[in-house]
Design a protein around this motif. Structure first.
Motif, PDB file in Angstrom:
ATOM      1  N   ASP A   1      29.396  96.902  -8.178  1.00  0.00           N
ATOM      2  CA  ASP A   1      27.954  96.921  -8.404  1.00  0.00           C
ATOM      3  C   ASP A   1      27.335  95.545  -8.186  1.00  0.00           C
ATOM      4  N   SER A   2      27.988  94.508  -8.672  1.00  0.00           N
ATOM      5  CA  SER A   2      27.410  93.172  -8.558  1.00  0.00           C
ATOM      6  C   SER A   2      27.424  92.653  -7.118  1.00  0.00           C
ATOM      7  N   LEU A   3      28.374  93.087  -6.318  1.00  0.00           N
ATOM      8  CA  LEU A   3      28.431  92.664  -4.916  1.00  0.00           C
ATOM      9  C   LEU A   3      27.579  93.542  -4.004  1.00  0.00           C
ATOM     10  N   GLY A   4      27.011  94.596  -4.560  1.00  0.00           N
ATOM     11  CA  GLY A   4      26.174  95.487  -3.769  1.00  0.00           C
ATOM     12  C   GLY A   4      26.965  96.356  -2.812  1.00  0.00           C
ATOM     13  N   LEU A   5      28.208  96.620  -3.148  1.00  0.00           N
ATOM     14  CA  LEU A   5      29.053  97.418  -2.272  1.00  0.00           C
ATOM     15  C   LEU A   5      28.899  98.913  -2.486  1.00  0.00           C
ATOM     16  N   ASP A   6      28.151  99.313  -3.517  1.00  0.00           N
ATOM     17  CA  ASP A   6      28.052 100.736  -3.816  1.00  0.00           C
ATOM     18  C   ASP A   6      27.401 101.510  -2.670  1.00  0.00           C
TER      19      ASP A   6
END
Length: 66
Positions: A44-49
């Protein structure tokens, strides 16, 4: 009875006794939950979702031919 003999009997009783793993299941489960939560937080924090969901959607479309 000397201390070494008492310690040896205690260790043997804990490793061979009926309750040798009492509480181990909870600790392993809690550790697994912490690892899984860390993975989800990292994603979630890396925006990989969005990237992961798009890759899954593309793979499903390739399989069903859509």
């Amino acid at each position: 009875m000397n201390r070494f003999t008492a310690w040896t009997r205690t260790v043997i009783a804990r490793t061979r006794g009926a309750h040798r793993d009492a509480g181990a299941g909870f600790v392993e489960y809690a550790g697994l939950m912490i690892i899984i939560a860390g993975i989800f937080t990292l994603i979630d924090s890396l925006g990989l979702d969005g990237l992961i969901s798009q890759a899954i959607l593309n793979a499903v479309n390739d399989v069903i031919g859509g």
